[in-house]
Scaffold this active site. Structure first.
Site, PDB file in Angstrom:
ATOM      1  N   HIS A 127     -48.059 113.244  20.587  1.00 17.17           N
ATOM      2  CA  HIS A 127     -48.611 113.341  19.224  1.00 17.17           C
ATOM      3  C   HIS A 127     -47.491 113.605  18.215  1.00 17.17           C
ATOM      4  CE1 HIS A 127     -51.932 113.464  16.503  1.00 17.17           C
ATOM      5  NE2 HIS A 127     -51.889 114.760  16.248  1.00 17.17           N
ATOM      6  N   HIS A 148     -45.731 116.493  13.805  1.00 19.58           N
ATOM      7  CA  HIS A 148     -46.971 116.099  13.121  1.00 19.58           C
ATOM      8  C   HIS A 148     -46.722 115.553  11.709  1.00 19.58           C
ATOM      9  CE1 HIS A 148     -51.283 116.298  12.068  1.00 19.58           C
ATOM     10  NE2 HIS A 148     -51.480 116.407  13.374  1.00 19.58           N
ATOM     11  N   ASP A 204     -55.973 117.472  19.998  1.00 20.01           N
ATOM     12  CA  ASP A 204     -54.685 117.226  19.356  1.00 20.01           C
ATOM     13  C   ASP A 204     -53.992 118.511  18.910  1.00 20.01           C
ATOM     14  OD1 ASP A 204     -55.381 114.590  19.635  1.00 20.01           O
ATOM     15  OD2 ASP A 204     -55.204 114.088  17.504  1.00 20.01           O
ATOM     16  N   HIS A 217     -59.372 119.590  18.172  1.00 16.75           N
ATOM     17  CA  HIS A 217     -58.034 120.176  18.089  1.00 16.75           C
ATOM     18  C   HIS A 217     -57.981 121.500  18.848  1.00 16.75           C
ATOM     19  CE1 HIS A 217     -58.380 117.429  14.684  1.00 16.75           C
ATOM     20  NE2 HIS A 217     -57.066 117.288  14.762  1.00 16.75           N
TER      21      HIS A 217
END
Length: 278
Positions: free
Chosen positions: A152, A156, A101, A246
């Site tokens: 995503h 964020h 991510d 990540h």
């Protein structure tokens, strides 16, 4: 992390006949749970300083063991819109999914791609639009290597705190960047911190995407040490597991080093690392 916008409402809702598993005639077998896991943003990550964020919750996403070594195919779905992210799917034997991510980040994503390429496996990258728009070459490299590029959001944010127009902006603008870079819009999305709401499911479906959570959170964003990340992955390895790591959002050198260590171990243990496909 990053910011917002939206693409035309052009695609109908996709559903998965055999998400991460063999195609299933008659529809998708999905069980859904009410809880959604999350993690607070660390200092320097999108979403604000760690002290201002809610404490991390236990991960609850678990996929059903998979049953055969064939990549799943996707098909157009029918309403109703999903109310929870994918938790269980029909699938294949000793199969696991690796997801990354927050990227792409030119400091860490290239090394992750190189490791995956070295071992001949594919993964899923849930990218943030603001990062993606400045690193389109990395998006193309992901796609060229057969990885799945997912949405995503743009910057964020904590999705449940946004109005529907803000969610549409976040998801839509990111899908647009991906589509312009790769020639097709993403079929998957993941809410930052695993924080979903009804509007996010509805808008994601309008944009032709399905929500995917995770089974195993490495908590690599806390930088607990390479050996700790490796230990978490190996202890949590099981058929159908989706691993959350990540490739951006901070110093991800431990995440890179951990992947270099645990990926060959997983393969030696007989796991097949795969991704969904159209």
């Amino acid at each position: 992390m990053n910011k917002d916008q939206m693409p035309p409402g052009r695609r109908s809702v996709f559903r998965i006949a055999a998400c991460l598993g063999a195609a299933v005639v008659g529809g998708l077998l999905v069980r859904e749970r009410a809880e959604t896991p999350g993690r607070p943003p660390a200092d320097g990550e999108a979403g604000g300083p760690q002290a201002a964020a809610p404490p991390p919750k236990a991960t609850t996403y678990r996929l059903q063991p998979m049953a055969a070594y064939a990549e799943p195919a996707l098909r157009r779905a029918r309403p109703p819109v999903r109310k929870r992210p994918f938790l269980e799917v029909p699938g294949m034997g000793r199969t696991m999914v690796l997801t990354f991510d927050d990227g792409p980040d030119p400091r860490y994503t290239p090394d992750i791609l190189a490791i995956l390429r070295e071992h001949g496996v594919r993964a899923m990258f849930f990218v943030c639009g603001e990062m993606a728009t400045h690193n389109r070459d990395l998006l193309r490299e992901m796609a060229d290597d057969g990885h799945v590029v997912g949405n995503h959001t743009w910057s964020h944010p904590l999705v449940p705190k946004l109005p529907p127009s803000g969610i549409r902006d976040q998801l839509g603008r990111t899908s647009e960047v991906i589509e312009k870079s790769l020639g097709e819009a993403p079929l998957w999305y993941r809410a930052p911190y695993g924080a979903w709401n009804r509007h996010s499911f509805e808008i994601g479906a309008e944009l032709g995407m399905e929500p995917l959570g995770w089974t195993l959170d490495t908590l690599d964003w806390t930088r607990p040490g390479t050996s700790t990340i490796v230990r978490r992955v190996m202890r949590g390895a099981a058929p159908g597991v989706v691993v959350l790591s990540h490739d951006a959002g901070g110093n991800r050198s431990q995440s890179v080093a951990a992947l270099r260590s645990y990926l060959p171990k997983l393969l030696d243990d007989g796991y097949w690392i795969t991704v969904p496909r159209r």
